[in-house]
Design a protein around this motif. Structure first.
Motif, PDB file in Angstrom:
ATOM      1  N   LEU A   1      -3.518   8.503  -6.369  1.00 21.04           N
ATOM      2  CA  LEU A   1      -2.510   9.293  -7.186  1.00 21.04           C
ATOM      3  C   LEU A   1      -3.128   9.476  -8.529  1.00 21.04           C
ATOM      4  O   LEU A   1      -2.287  10.220  -9.299  1.00 21.04           O
ATOM      5  N   ALA A   2      -4.445   9.185  -8.858  1.00 18.46           N
ATOM      6  CA  ALA A   2      -4.813   9.815 -10.175  1.00 18.46           C
ATOM      7  C   ALA A   2      -4.653  11.025 -10.371  1.00 18.46           C
ATOM      8  O   ALA A   2      -4.833  12.199  -9.717  1.00 18.46           O
TER       9      ALA A   2
ATOM     10  N   GLU B   1       0.832  -1.426   0.114  1.00 19.71           N
ATOM     11  CA  GLU B   1       0.077  -0.135   0.085  1.00 19.71           C
ATOM     12  C   GLU B   1       1.115   1.067   0.035  1.00 19.71           C
ATOM     13  O   GLU B   1       0.585   2.334   0.756  1.00 19.71           O
ATOM     14  N   TRP B   2       1.886   1.100  -0.741  1.00 26.89           N
ATOM     15  CA  TRP B   2       2.733   2.280  -0.855  1.00 26.89           C
ATOM     16  C   TRP B   2       2.148   3.713  -1.311  1.00 26.89           C
ATOM     17  O   TRP B   2       2.524   4.743  -0.952  1.00 26.89           O
TER      18      TRP B   2
ATOM     19  N   SER C   1      -1.869   0.470 -10.930  1.00 29.69           N
ATOM     20  CA  SER C   1      -3.462   0.068 -11.294  1.00 29.69           C
ATOM     21  C   SER C   1      -4.057  -0.389 -10.135  1.00 29.69           C
ATOM     22  O   SER C   1      -3.267  -0.637  -8.903  1.00 29.69           O
ATOM     23  N   GLY C   2      -5.263  -0.474 -10.103  1.00 29.31           N
ATOM     24  CA  GLY C   2      -5.937  -1.132  -8.906  1.00 29.31           C
ATOM     25  C   GLY C   2      -6.534   0.163  -8.035  1.00 29.31           C
ATOM     26  O   GLY C   2      -6.536   1.165  -8.397  1.00 29.31           O
ATOM     27  N   GLU C   3      -7.198  -0.383  -7.184  1.00 26.49           N
ATOM     28  CA  GLU C   3      -8.126   0.586  -6.134  1.00 26.49           C
ATOM     29  C   GLU C   3      -7.048   1.630  -5.649  1.00 26.49           C
ATOM     30  O   GLU C   3      -7.457   3.000  -5.480  1.00 26.49           O
ATOM     31  N   LEU C   4      -5.887   1.235  -5.143  1.00 29.68           N
ATOM     32  CA  LEU C   4      -5.091   2.010  -4.429  1.00 29.68           C
ATOM     33  C   LEU C   4      -4.461   3.246  -4.985  1.00 29.68           C
ATOM     34  O   LEU C   4      -4.345   4.006  -4.922  1.00 29.68           O
TER      35      LEU C   4
END
Length: 405
Positions: free
Chosen positions: A132-133, A98-99, A125-128
């Protein structure tokens, strides 16, 4: 240390901005060196190196920071005493659980300029990644180009010709560390085999929890042997069936995607140039570094046509092109390369040794009726351009600094 100008120019506009710089690429392709080059450039600009904080998460000494909470606590303690902008360099950050949470928190809370590297295409990619989007820029690093390879090799043999350098490049590929081994055959191949095994074990098997490692090995060797040839998961499944092993095409696809995510292969889709459609059946795969093929499979010089095509593929990707391979009627074009409203068509051949070969390579391009540039690349020394199609020696093409023409 070789200054990788093409990649530095991609990083440079974002230095000092709040955007997170994410540097990706296959293991050992030079991402860590890129971080050192960035530090060097920053020092040249007058930045105090005392404000650099660096962590490599493949170092066992940093294993204690491989959770978001532990990393955040450690970095906050390091950041608080410093004055002005702080520069974070976090190498192989995918090892930290979870960086993204930690990085986003630091970005919001402090004046930081963040650079991270990773060996997986799904790093963001992915939820996490929603943390940073829109707040990062990705720079994909590749092994050395032929130009870079030649520049370094000539530090060992200053009088080396371009033609001789290319013969070495065909078998060794562009992994940067080989220069430290002075490109001696056995140590170089041992190193490349170790890199290959490390990619498989750490970046494919471990990350994707793959249990059937034997099947994965078989799939990878199939692709390595057939790099640049179009095939489908179903055709691999049929091949394995003939060998007495039943494997579902979906399983093969999943394993191939895992290899792509680790940057071992690059997948090129097929494009119907008449219908303007991207087709997902019968795709091509190319290796990030053809030297790995020589080390684990051999026969690069025997399969010279495939290797030349692989080299051109990686050069086009390095120059920022998006690639497909084209079909028009019953003909195939090796590369349809597009970049910022620019399009070029490229055929790759070993030698245009007969009129039949010339016709085979030129005729597909003659069927394309648009006005975009069309090229045939080969090892021939004489210019065989005809009918508006340009012929170039492949070494000359590779030595160009960023452009085809």
């Amino acid at each position: 240390m070789l200054r990788r100008k093409v990649f530095w120019e991609r990083v440079k506009p974002f230095v000092g901005t709040e955007l997170i710089k994410v540097i990706t690429g296959i293991r050992r392709c030079g991402k860590s060196v890129m971080l050192e080059l960035i530090k060097e450039e920053l020092r040249d600009q007058g930045v105090n190196p005392g404000n650099f904080i660096s962590l490599n998460f493949e170092d066992l000494a940093n294993r204690q920071f491989c959770t978001a909470e532990a990393l955040n606590e450690h970095l906050e303690k390091a950041i608080v005493p410093l004055e002005g902008r702080v520069y974070l360099f976090l190498d192989e950050v995918q090892e930290v659980a979870e960086w993204e949470r930690c990085i986003n928190s630091l970005r919001v809370k402090y004046t930081v300029d963040i650079y991270i590297t990773g060996s997986n295409a799904k790093l963001l990619s992915g939820e996490l990644a929603t943390y940073l989007a829109g707040r990062y820029v990705e720079i994909a690093i590749t092994p050395f180009s032929f130009t870079e390879f030649t520049e370094l090799y000539r530090t060992l043999e200053p009088e080396l010709s371009v033609a001789d350098a290319f013969q070495h490049f065909i078998v060794f590929g562009g992994m940067p560390f080989l220069h430290n081994l002075q490109y001696k055959a056995e140590p170089s191949y041992q190193y490349l085999r170790d890199v290959y095994n490390s990619v498989i074990l750490k970046d494919i098997v471990k990350r994707n929890h793959i249990r059937d490692v034997d099947l994965l090995d078989r799939i990878i060797l199939y692709v390595v042997a057939n790099a640049g040839r179009p095939f489908s998961a179903t055709s691999i499944s049929r091949y394995f069936k003939h060998e007495g092993r039943i494997t579902a095409p979906e399983t093969i696809l999943n394993y191939l995607r895992a290899c792509e995510d680790a940057f071992l292969f690059h997948r090129i889709h097929r494009q119907d140039l008449m219908g303007k459609k991207i087709l997902t059946v019968y795709e091509k795969y190319y290796l990030s570094d053809h030297g790995l093929r020589e080390a684990v499979y051999g026969e690069n010089k025997r399969d010279i046509g495939l290797i030349l095509e692989n080299i051109v593929c990686m050069e086009l990707l390095r120059r920022g092109y998006t690639l497909t391979f084209g079909t028009i009627h019953d003909k195939e074009i090796d590369f349809v390369a597009e970049r910022r409203r620019e399009r070029i068509y490229i055929q790759v051949a070993y030698l245009l040794a007969s009129e039949e070969t010339v016709n085979r390579e030129f005729s597909p391009l003659l069927k394309i009726r648009d006005n975009y540039p069309k090229y045939v690349l080969s090892m021939d020394e004489f210019d065989m351009s005809r009918d508006g199609i340009l012929h170039r020696n492949i070494r000359d093409f590779l030595m160009d600094q960023g452009d085809v023409s």
